[in-house]
Every structure is written in C-alpha cells, then in structure tokens.
Design an enzyme around this catalytic site. Structure first.
Site, PDB file in Angstrom:
ATOM      1  N   ASP A  92       4.136   2.461   5.089  1.00  0.00           N
ATOM      2  CA  ASP A  92       3.724   1.189   4.516  1.00  0.00           C
ATOM      3  C   ASP A  92       4.276   0.067   5.415  1.00  0.00           C
ATOM      4  O   ASP A  92       5.089   0.300   6.317  1.00  0.00           O
ATOM      5  CB  ASP A  92       4.184   1.040   3.053  1.00  0.00           C
ATOM      6  CG  ASP A  92       3.318   0.015   2.304  1.00  0.00           C
ATOM      7  OD1 ASP A  92       2.588  -0.744   2.967  1.00  0.00           O
ATOM      8  OD2 ASP A  92       3.383  -0.042   1.065  1.00  0.00           O
TER       9      ASP A  92
HETATM   10  C1  BGC Z   1       1.138  -2.605   0.648  1.00  0.00           C
HETATM   11  C2  BGC Z   1       0.124  -1.523   0.933  1.00  0.00           C
HETATM   12  C3  BGC Z   1      -0.949  -2.046   1.846  1.00  0.00           C
HETATM   13  C4  BGC Z   1      -0.299  -2.548   3.112  1.00  0.00           C
HETATM   14  C5  BGC Z   1      -1.272  -3.016   4.166  1.00  0.00           C
HETATM   15  C6  BGC Z   1       1.620  -3.302   1.904  1.00  0.00           C
HETATM   16  O1  BGC Z   1       2.342  -4.428   1.601  1.00  0.00           O
HETATM   17  O2  BGC Z   1       2.225  -2.045  -0.049  1.00  0.00           O
HETATM   18  O3  BGC Z   1      -0.405  -1.040  -0.253  1.00  0.00           O
HETATM   19  O4  BGC Z   1      -1.879  -1.040   2.106  1.00  0.00           O
HETATM   20  O5  BGC Z   1       0.566  -3.621   2.770  1.00  0.00           O
HETATM   21  O6  BGC Z   1      -1.875  -4.203   3.820  1.00  0.00           O
END
Ligand code: BGC
Length: 709
Positions: free
Chosen positions: A263
C-alpha cells in the site's frame, strides 16, 4: 510473448533496470517539466528516471496514457511497457453505489456486472490494473473505510469479491475491456483497533483465519492478478514486512502466484512502526517478506542495490519479483499492445454511457435498504411533500473512492424527484439550518422527507469517527421537523451504519440510502414512489450505540448468555444501558410486499462425510407487487471443541417473485460447509448436532435440526 522470452529478457536486464521495474510512482513525477525538483528531488531521482520505473499510480485518460507509455518505453533500455494502475473502486466515470452498498444488494452477480462496467470504462481510459476489490471484513463502523468493504460477513464478502474479480478480469485479462484486479488490503485491515484507521490489529489466530482470510482467499482463487499489503500490523508485525503473511500464507498456503504490491508508502512506514531502523532495513525486510512492487517510496529504488551487493538480499529474490511483474505485463498483452485498450473514441462512447448510467441506477435499486415503514411508503403523488436537508441537493454522494467520477454529473435527490415525478407536489429546503418557513411548510405537508447522515467527505480513508450517532445539528433538525410534521421519512446517507435509535423510533419510515453513486437518487425516487420495490439488506449490523462496537450477528455464546429480553439482567453478559442485539440486524431489509417463508424441510436429518443434505422452504409473495427476496441460509454448530458462532451465513439466493408467486428455494449442505479451525488450527468438521435456518435475515427462527455423522 512466450514465457521463456521473459526469462531471457530478465537475464538481459541490468540490476538497476530490474529494481526500477519494482518502483511505482504517482502522477506528480510525470509532469511536463523535466526539472528535478519537487517530488523527484525528494526521491533523489536521476534525470528521466521516473520514466524508467515499472508502473504508474493514478494517471488516467487514453490520450495521456498513450503519450506516457510512448515516453516510458522510449526511456526504458529494453522498451518494456509500463503498467498503469489506479483506484477504480466503484466505477470510473460512472459511479456505482459504494461497496458497502454493493454488499447490501445481497446479489453477487450484480457486483460482477458493476465490475465489468467499471473495467470497460477504466480500460478505455488506458488503465491496466484496478486496486479493487477491497475484501477487508469490518465489524466496526467507526472505521471510515467501512464504505469500501462489502460488509461484516466472511461468506458474503467472499462471494462479492470473487465476482468482482471475475467481472474486472473476465476469462482472459488481455481481452478488450478487462483490467487486472488487485485485491486488498492483505490482511485484516478492517480490524483496525477501535475503528481508528491505520491502527494496529489484535486478532486471535482463529479470528484471522476464520473471519478475515476467506474473502482474500476467494479473490485469489478467482484469479486476482495482484494483492496489496495492508498498513496495519498483525500479531505486532507490519503486514508489509511479514514473511509469514506474504510468503507462508499468501504464496504458500493460498498458492498465490501473482504480484504483491505494497500500500501507499507502506514500506517506509515500518520505520514509524518501529520495526525497521531505516529505509535500507525496511527495503530488506519487505523484499525478504515478498513485496514485489514498492508503491510510492524510494526504499527499493535506492536501497536494494547495496543490499544485493552486500549479499543481504539474494538477487534471486529480486529476479523472482521482477519476473512476476513482467509476467503480469505479458498476461495483459502489453508487450504486443502497450496501450492495451486506451482509446479516445471508446472513452467518448463508454464513459458515463446510458447503459452504465442505467446500471448505476439499477444497482442502487438493489442496494438501498428500507428499514422501517409504518404505512407511509410508497408516497402517493397527490400528497403534499416537503424535502428537508442539505443532502437533498448535495452532489458529493457518490463515495470518496470514485476518484474519476465527474461530480457535476451526479443526479441529486432534488433533480431525481423533479425530473422523474414532475407531477408531484414537492417543496425543497435543501439546508440543515432550521427556519420558520421550513417548519411551517413541514407542518402543512402530508409527508416530510428528511435527508440526513454523511456525504462522501465524511467517510473513506482516514475518516474514522469516535461517535457513530448523527451530529448534534442533524439531531436538532430531526427533532424540530418531527415535532412539526405529520409524517416523516428519514433518508440516511453515508458509508457506514450510523447509530440512530431515537430517529428509528420516532420516524415513520427509515431508509439506508448509503452513498448511491451517480444515478442512485433516481432509484431512491422510484423506491419512494413505489415504482421500485426495495430489496437491499444490511451487510453490516446497525448498532444502537457506538459502545456496542465491534458488533456482528455471528457472535459467540458466552458462559452467561442473555435470556430473551432487552432488559438488563445482572450477572449475565449484557449492558445496563443498551440491548446486546443491534438496532437492525445483518441481512435485514423490508420491501413493500409481504413475503412468507414456509417451514424448513430436510430430505434427511443425518449428513455423512462425502454426502449432502437438501434443505428447502417455500417462499411466497403475498403482496401485489413483484419482489426480489434475498433468501438466506444460516447454520449453527451446536457443540464444538472450540466455541462456535451462534449462526453463520452459508448460502444465499436472491429470487424474483411475481405477485402471488410461490417458489421452493433449496440449499445443499455438505460436510465441507461445516468445517472450522479446531483448537490445533486444523480445518475440520466435528460430528454432532447442528441447526440450520432459512429465512429473511440473521434473526430468523425458521429452523430445523440435523446431525453430522
Ligand atoms: C489506500 C489504498 C489505495 C492506494 C492507492 C492508499 O492510501 O489505502 O487502498 O489503493 O492508496 O491510491
């Protein structure tokens, strides 16, 4: 490309090139300026280096991505195409209801159609991968990301997410209109302690395996091409650097062979967790644990090379990770068609096309949940109606993770009512401020519709709240309007179950609208006027009070269970101030029809291993309207070597019944469905007594007993 050519390609790549394939940056790094300032400087990128990385986050649009792909392939020494990934969580330009609502459709095939439509739009806009579905189970609506979860139940979540994966990817992800699916967040992100986003989790091994893992497992079994790690810790280890989680469980036990992506900045965050000393240590741990792509840090970019040169990370691990990334590009067909489906013409045709708008509306018809109706709905168009509340004109009701949806295209409740029911006598006060005019109009109306709850800025990532009741201003508004009005219908918008016991008691009708997407308010209008018979069911229990959290229907019996009463009973497991049960249970939702269930009939009361048992009930629509009924099968293991939930959802069929129609719904029960983790964490069933129920919701008493031999 033939797979052996990928191996050759890998062998031909320099160490630096291989590492760059594992780095993902967002659009800020791909501006028109070539100067190494801003984020590029902070990440210490060399000239043109961003363009040599393996994948890009969040950039979109056919023209933009074709150009970017050209540039990236030109800069990359082996002209390897880049992967374009983004969050297409509940739609690209057309927003569908948020995932908690999709769960509340109790209709997995609808989830699949939504994913198909979202994939068609995203693919036309040049995207290759979506960071969806989110499979994180959730029992705590303080957590703002409830909105992104299908809900509280392992079985239902599994059915929803496997259908989403199939909808995004189809049979062959290289086909036109398909995108690769990245299931997230591995694992148990939804168990963030006290509902506070990014917080640690404290889970027993049983809870992790039995409740949280099944939905990720189902997505992996459905063929999800990628898995994203979670921000949280499990058992005091950040998921992103947990070898046990990523290598042993995900790759070993679940047999996942695709790409693991972290993530956003999760590798570096292990320094804040205090489990990595610095970026080098964090990169080392993440690579050893099995993270392939580093999203938005420079840990891999700068630290893998010295780690490999020092022998602290074997180069073979790097090669495995790079090969997985190359294979993903190959499966998507990017070596032959680097733009994949990016097409300005298709964007014109597909984005927010009438077919997708119709699906957005149809989806909301099945996801909106009618919770209470004391003879006030459906509304009759010849009555005087007043609509109150700022949410009636708010366009920010699609949900915060429809990042590419055009809010100017959202149909508001006011627009839906005015366009679809122009003959109705409706006056609007789209404000939460109480005025005399508002109250006198409310007093003169036959029915007042009160739009309350949260808009999309109130739920989503990092939007945790400590108190899930309505804000004081909305409570005041409700009280004032309730006192003035003859009849009230309360419409609850939002991305999480809120605690509204007083409102539920005093309002004449209550509807959980969720965040219904681009065209969801048309469905809401049709439900209000009875053109559509509501059929949504709560995929999360709706509590009385924040203090009941976490809550789930699949609770465990204690040694001092509460007798059948809502009153406080000393020295049993209960609260002095609220009941144990939720205000509205999981699976609950009304329609405008009376649907009856006949008694459960079993073809045998003894199930043997390898055999099966048929359980059926006759369901009848006694009302004058067609109805969609989510018929639910629950099972309880009455005695186990470890405590077992009081009931668990094990089957579901959403059927359509014409007025007066009767239908027998039959479920097959097998021994596999009765397995659980015993005290030694063996996944087994245990002979003995069971009860099953076929009914309308998780409180159904329509049951029968059987034995497993
Ligand atoms: C979130 C994810 C997301 C990623 C990319 C993160 O802050 O937890 O769910 O896919 O950002 O945007």
């Amino acid at each position: 490309m033939e797979e052996k050519k990928l191996q050759k390609l890998l062998e031909d790549m320099s160490l630096q090139e291989k590492i760059e394939q594992l780095v993902q940056l967002n659009g800020l790094f791909f501006g028109s300026s070539e100067q190494l300032t801003g984020p590029a400087a902070a990440f210490r990128l060399s000239e043109g280096q961003a363009y040599r990385t393996g994948s890009v986050l969040g950039e979109h649009g056919a023209a933009r991505l074709k150009k970017l792909q050209d540039r990236m392939m030109a800069e990359q020494p082996h002209h390897i195409p880049a992967l374009f990934m983004a969050d297409v969580i509940h739609g690209y330009r057309t927003a569908f209801p948020v995932p908690i609502a999709i769960g509340s459709s109790f209709n997995p095939s609808l989830a699949r159609r939504i994913a198909e439509a979202a994939a068609r739009e995203a693919a036309a806009a040049g995207l290759h991968v979506t960071f969806s579905p989110m499979a994180d189970l959730v029992h705590d609506s303080r957590w703002g990301r409830c909105m992104e979860s299908p809900g509280e139940d392992p079985w239902l979540n599994a059915r929803i997410v496997e259908n989403m994966v199939r909808g995004f990817q189809g049979e062959d992800v290289s086909e036109k209109g398909r995108v690769a699916s990245c299931v997230k967040h591995f694992a148990a992100y939804g168990a963030a302690q006290a509902g506070r986003d990014y917080n640690v989790t404290e889970l027993s091994e049983h809870t992790l395996f039995e409740d949280y893992l099944p939905a990720y497992r189902a997505a992996v079994e459905a063929g999800a091409c990628l898995v994203m790690t979670a921000f949280n810790t499990i058992d005091r280890r950040p998921c992103t650097t947990s070898r046990r989680l990523l290598r042993d469980l995900l790759r070993g036990d679940m047999g996942f062979e695709g790409v693991v992506i972290t993530d956003y900045s999760a590798i570096k965050e292990t320094i804040s967790h205090g489990t990595s000393e610095d970026e080098r240590d964090a990169a080392r741990q993440a690579m050893l644990a099995g993270c392939d792509i580093d999203m938005m840090t420079s840990c891999y970019l700068h630290e893998l090379e010295p780690l490999i040169r020092d022998g602290r990370v074997p180069e073979s691990l790097l090669d495995e990770a790079v090969l997985r990334v190359l294979k993903l590009k190959n499966v998507l067909g990017l070596f032959e068609h680097p733009y994949k489906d990016a097409s300005e013409e298709d964007e014109q045709q597909l984005l927010f096309c009438p077919e997708h708008q119709a699906l957005s509306r149809e989806a909301a018809e099945e996801t909106i949940v009618l919770l209470k109706n004391e003879g006030v709905l459906p509304l009759s168009p010849d009555r005087k109606i007043v609509v109150i509340g700022s949410l009636a004109e708010d366009r920010a009701i699609v949900g915060s993770w429809a990042v590419f949806a055009d809010r100017s295209q959202t149909v508001t409740l006011r627009e839906a009512l005015e366009t679809l029911y122009p003959e109705a006598d409706v006056t609007f006060f789209a404000s939460d401020a109480i005025t005399e005019d508002m109250l006198s109009a409310a007093a003169e109306a036959d029915t007042v519709l009160l739009a309350l709850g949260e808009n999309e800025t109130w739920t989503g990532e990092s939007r945790s709240i400590a108190d899930i009741s309505l804000p004081a201003s909305q409570k005041k508004l409700f009280d004032a309007v309730r006192a003035a009005a003859r009849k009230t219908v309360t419409l609850l918008f939002g991305g999480r179950p809120l605690a509204v016991p007083e409102i539920a008691q005093q309002t004449d009708a209550l509807i959980e609208v969720w965040l219904p997407g681009s065209c969801g308010c048309c469905a809401l209008a049709d439900i209000l006027f009875g053109k559509v018979n509501p059929s949504g069911r709560l995929s999360m229990s709706m509590p009385w009070h924040t203090g009941q959290l976490p809550i789930s229907y699949a609770a465990f019996q204690t040694g001092r269970p509460k007798p059948e009463t809502d009153r406080f009973v000393p020295f049993v497991s209960n609260y002095m101030d609220v009941p144990n049960r939720p205000l509205y249970p999981f699976g609950f939702g009304l329609s405008y029809s009376e649907v009856t269930y006949g008694p459960v009939c079993l073809n045998t009361d003894t199930l043997t291993s390898g055999g099966s048992l048929q359980a059926e009930a006759v369901i009848e629509n006694k009302g004058p309207l067609p109805v969609k009924e989510a018929v639910q099968l629950y099972i309880r293991d009455l005695h186990g070597s470890v405590v077992r939930p009081v009931r668990e959802l094990k089957g579901l069929e959403k059927i359509c019944l014409a007025p007066g129609e009767r239908r027998t719904v039959r479920f097959t029960v097998t021994e596999e469905m009765l397995r659980f983790y015993d005290a030694d964490m063996h996944f087994v069933s245990e002979p003995g007594a069971f009860r099953l129920w076929i009914g309308h919701d998780s409180l159904t008493e329509n049951g029968a007993d059987f034995r497993l031999e």
